[in-house]
Design a protein around this motif. Structure first.
Motif, PDB file in Angstrom:
ATOM      1  N   TRP A  88       3.839   8.046  26.807  1.00 33.95           N
ATOM      2  CA  TRP A  88       2.799   8.261  25.961  1.00 33.95           C
ATOM      3  C   TRP A  88       3.279   8.540  24.555  1.00 33.95           C
ATOM      4  CZ3 TRP A  88       0.678  13.009  24.594  1.00 33.95           C
ATOM      5  CH2 TRP A  88      -0.799  13.023  23.874  1.00 33.95           C
ATOM      6  N   GLN A  89       4.140   9.745  24.590  1.00 33.79           N
ATOM      7  CA  GLN A  89       4.819  10.243  23.502  1.00 33.79           C
ATOM      8  C   GLN A  89       5.321   9.179  22.463  1.00 33.79           C
ATOM      9  OE1 GLN A  89       6.859  13.907  23.822  1.00 33.79           O
ATOM     10  NE2 GLN A  89       5.570  14.741  25.633  1.00 33.79           N
ATOM     11  N   VAL A  90       6.237   8.146  23.073  1.00 35.53           N
ATOM     12  CA  VAL A  90       6.917   7.108  22.603  1.00 35.53           C
ATOM     13  C   VAL A  90       5.815   6.188  21.855  1.00 35.53           C
ATOM     14  CG1 VAL A  90       8.337   5.229  23.047  1.00 35.53           C
ATOM     15  CG2 VAL A  90       8.921   7.248  23.952  1.00 35.53           C
ATOM     16  N   GLU A  91       4.773   6.127  22.438  1.00 37.05           N
ATOM     17  CA  GLU A  91       3.661   5.164  21.872  1.00 37.05           C
ATOM     18  C   GLU A  91       3.044   5.871  20.643  1.00 37.05           C
ATOM     19  OE1 GLU A  91       0.831   4.164  25.044  1.00 37.05           O
ATOM     20  OE2 GLU A  91       2.159   3.235  26.165  1.00 37.05           O
ATOM     21  N   LEU A  92       3.128   7.179  20.657  1.00 30.55           N
ATOM     22  CA  LEU A  92       2.404   7.803  19.598  1.00 30.55           C
ATOM     23  C   LEU A  92       3.573   7.964  18.342  1.00 30.55           C
ATOM     24  CD1 LEU A  92       0.783  11.027  21.054  1.00 30.55           C
ATOM     25  CD2 LEU A  92      -0.296   8.643  20.310  1.00 30.55           C
ATOM     26  N   GLY A  93       4.661   7.465  18.490  1.00 30.75           N
ATOM     27  CA  GLY A  93       5.486   7.345  17.550  1.00 30.75           C
ATOM     28  C   GLY A  93       6.853   8.578  17.624  1.00 30.75           C
ATOM     29  N   ALA A  94       6.598   9.207  18.642  1.00 35.74           N
ATOM     30  CA  ALA A  94       7.930  10.139  18.774  1.00 35.74           C
ATOM     31  C   ALA A  94       9.308   9.405  18.832  1.00 35.74           C
ATOM     32  CB  ALA A  94       7.671  11.141  20.098  1.00 35.74           C
ATOM     33  N   ASP A  95      10.263   9.921  18.142  1.00 32.13           N
ATOM     34  CA  ASP A  95      11.600   8.926  18.371  1.00 32.13           C
ATOM     35  C   ASP A  95      12.654   9.937  18.462  1.00 32.13           C
ATOM     36  OD1 ASP A  95      11.766  10.109  15.946  1.00 32.13           O
ATOM     37  OD2 ASP A  95      11.861   8.213  14.785  1.00 32.13           O
ATOM     38  N   GLU A  96      12.544  11.192  18.662  1.00 29.75           N
ATOM     39  CA  GLU A  96      13.665  12.085  18.657  1.00 29.75           C
ATOM     40  C   GLU A  96      12.970  13.261  19.611  1.00 29.75           C
ATOM     41  OE1 GLU A  96      15.044  14.522  15.437  1.00 29.75           O
ATOM     42  OE2 GLU A  96      13.812  13.257  14.157  1.00 29.75           O
ATOM     43  N   ALA A  97      14.087  14.086  20.303  1.00 29.60           N
ATOM     44  CA  ALA A  97      13.767  15.162  20.925  1.00 29.60           C
ATOM     45  C   ALA A  97      13.763  16.579  19.929  1.00 29.60           C
ATOM     46  CB  ALA A  97      14.493  15.569  22.059  1.00 29.60           C
ATOM     47  N   ILE A  98      12.859  17.431  20.255  1.00 31.51           N
ATOM     48  CA  ILE A  98      12.901  18.596  19.453  1.00 31.51           C
ATOM     49  C   ILE A  98      12.968  20.008  20.318  1.00 31.51           C
ATOM     50  CG2 ILE A  98      11.435  17.497  17.741  1.00 31.51           C
ATOM     51  CD1 ILE A  98       9.000  19.214  19.016  1.00 31.51           C
ATOM     52  N   GLY A  99      13.638  20.938  19.516  1.00 28.60           N
ATOM     53  CA  GLY A  99      13.734  22.282  20.261  1.00 28.60           C
ATOM     54  C   GLY A  99      12.833  23.186  20.564  1.00 28.60           C
ATOM     55  N   GLU A 100      12.702  24.209  21.151  1.00 26.95           N
ATOM     56  CA  GLU A 100      11.512  25.107  21.401  1.00 26.95           C
ATOM     57  C   GLU A 100      11.028  25.776  20.034  1.00 26.95           C
ATOM     58  OE1 GLU A 100      12.741  27.867  24.331  1.00 26.95           O
ATOM     59  OE2 GLU A 100      12.804  26.135  25.914  1.00 26.95           O
ATOM     60  N   SER A 101      12.098  26.126  19.297  1.00 19.19           N
ATOM     61  CA  SER A 101      11.556  26.703  17.966  1.00 19.19           C
ATOM     62  C   SER A 101      11.686  25.732  16.658  1.00 19.19           C
ATOM     63  CB  SER A 101      12.468  27.694  17.517  1.00 19.19           C
ATOM     64  OG  SER A 101      13.946  27.576  17.863  1.00 19.19           O
ATOM     65  N   PRO A 102      10.989  25.746  15.672  1.00 21.87           N
ATOM     66  CA  PRO A 102      10.910  24.913  14.685  1.00 21.87           C
ATOM     67  C   PRO A 102      12.024  24.888  13.706  1.00 21.87           C
ATOM     68  CG  PRO A 102       9.372  26.716  14.033  1.00 21.87           C
ATOM     69  CD  PRO A 102       9.817  26.650  15.571  1.00 21.87           C
ATOM     70  N   VAL A 103      12.488  23.987  13.086  1.00 20.23           N
ATOM     71  CA  VAL A 103      13.435  23.838  12.272  1.00 20.23           C
ATOM     72  C   VAL A 103      13.154  23.405  11.067  1.00 20.23           C
ATOM     73  CG1 VAL A 103      15.911  22.691  11.838  1.00 20.23           C
ATOM     74  CG2 VAL A 103      15.167  23.230  14.095  1.00 20.23           C
ATOM     75  N   ASP A 104      13.442  24.136   9.912  1.00 16.55           N
ATOM     76  CA  ASP A 104      13.141  24.049   8.558  1.00 16.55           C
ATOM     77  C   ASP A 104      14.367  23.406   7.942  1.00 16.55           C
ATOM     78  OD1 ASP A 104      12.409  23.976   5.997  1.00 16.55           O
ATOM     79  OD2 ASP A 104      12.456  26.117   5.574  1.00 16.55           O
ATOM     80  N   ARG A 105      14.045  21.810   7.777  1.00 20.65           N
ATOM     81  CA  ARG A 105      14.973  21.104   7.282  1.00 20.65           C
ATOM     82  C   ARG A 105      15.481  21.063   5.666  1.00 20.65           C
ATOM     83  NH1 ARG A 105      17.147  17.961  11.591  1.00 20.65           N
ATOM     84  NH2 ARG A 105      15.551  17.760  13.275  1.00 20.65           N
ATOM     85  N   PHE A 106      14.312  21.829   5.138  1.00 22.21           N
ATOM     86  CA  PHE A 106      14.484  22.059   3.774  1.00 22.21           C
ATOM     87  C   PHE A 106      15.317  23.219   3.069  1.00 22.21           C
ATOM     88  CE2 PHE A 106      10.838  19.282   4.457  1.00 22.21           C
ATOM     89  CZ  PHE A 106      11.117  18.183   3.488  1.00 22.21           C
ATOM     90  N   ALA A 107      15.662  23.974   4.094  1.00 24.82           N
ATOM     91  CA  ALA A 107      16.491  25.371   3.662  1.00 24.82           C
ATOM     92  C   ALA A 107      17.780  24.751   3.332  1.00 24.82           C
ATOM     93  CB  ALA A 107      16.306  26.130   5.154  1.00 24.82           C
TER      94      ALA A 107
END
Length: 255
Positions: free
Chosen positions: A16-35
């Motif tokens: 179901w998540q793949v159908e929604l467009g999820a294409d990678e796994a994420i961790g339990e805490s958010p990651v600020d990729r702009f930092a």
């Protein structure tokens, strides 16, 4: 059954998540990729150690070896130990010289043939037998007890080339320092150059049909180019010219 149900449930959620467009796994805490991340110290590439390979020049090695020799015996030992000429690997024998080292006349031939390779002496095959008859006709020979009438014989090459081919320029260049040292140590009054190869090595010229019978100079000594006996076996008509050269040689020796 329960674990089987959990497995299928988890698989359904994932689809179901793949159908929604999820294409990678994420961790339990958010990651600020702009930092801005702290720069990592650059790792200097490890330079591989330089390997110094000094090329060996066979001609230089031959000159040094020849210079070390202070006698004919020492020269023979230096030549036998010289490892840079590949001809030695295919030859049966090392062919140094024959005759009387104190002779007034030194003959420099080309290279050992099959019979010479077997016996370890220069000029012992059919060509060598003809050479003996030629010089016997003017009262000279390799076994003559009188040094004034004896012969001392060597070649440009001490090892037989495969299939009796002509030596290459590289082979001649690395053997030439030994030949010139050989002449210095034997100190003959006259040198006979038998054939094109010996003329090429010691005069820097070929063309035995033009050179034969014409006196030259090799290392401050008179030198006479002559037809090689092997050539005379193939061209018997040239024996007349070879006889004329022998008479000129005899006349020079009685001066």
């Amino acid at each position: 059954m329960e674990s089987q149900l959990e497995y299928h449930t988890a698989l359904a959620w994932l689809e179901w998540q793949v159908e929604l467009g999820a294409d990678e796994a994420i961790g339990e805490s958010p990651v600020d990729r702009f930092a801005v991340s702290e720069p990592q110290p650059a790792v200097a590439p490890v330079a591989s150690p330089a390997v110094k390979t000094e090329e060996i020049d066979p001609v230089v090695e031959a000159r040094l070896a020849a210079k070390r020799a202070d006698s004919l015996e020492a020269l023979r030992a230096e030549m036998e130990a010289f490892a840079h000429c590949d001809l030695r690997r295919g030859a049966r024998s090392f062919v140094f010289s024959d005759g009387n080292p104190a002779a007034r006349l030194m003959i420099v031939g080309e290279a050992p043939g099959r019979d010479e390779d077997i016996q370890g002496k220069p000029f012992v095959g059919r060509a060598g037998q003809l050479l003996d008859r030629m010089f016997d006709a003017i009262g000279m020979g390799r076994d003559h007890p009188d040094a004034n009438q004896a012969l001392y014989i060597t070649n440009i090459l001490p090892w037989r080339p495969p299939q009796n081919r002509d030596p290459s320029p590289a082979e001649m260049a690395m053997m030439l320092p030994f030949v010139t040292r050989h002449i210095e140590l034997a100190a003959p009054e006259i040198v006979v150059l038998m054939g094109n190869i010996s003329c090429d090595g010691l005069l820097g010229r070929r063309g035995i049909t033009r050179l034969r019978g014409q006196w030259q100079e090799v290392m401050g000594r008179p030198a006479l180019p002559m037809f090689h006996p092997a050539y005379l076996l193939r061209q018997p008509a040239k024996k007349r010219e070879a006889w004329a050269d022998l008479l000129a040689l005899k006349a020079r020796l009685v001066r």
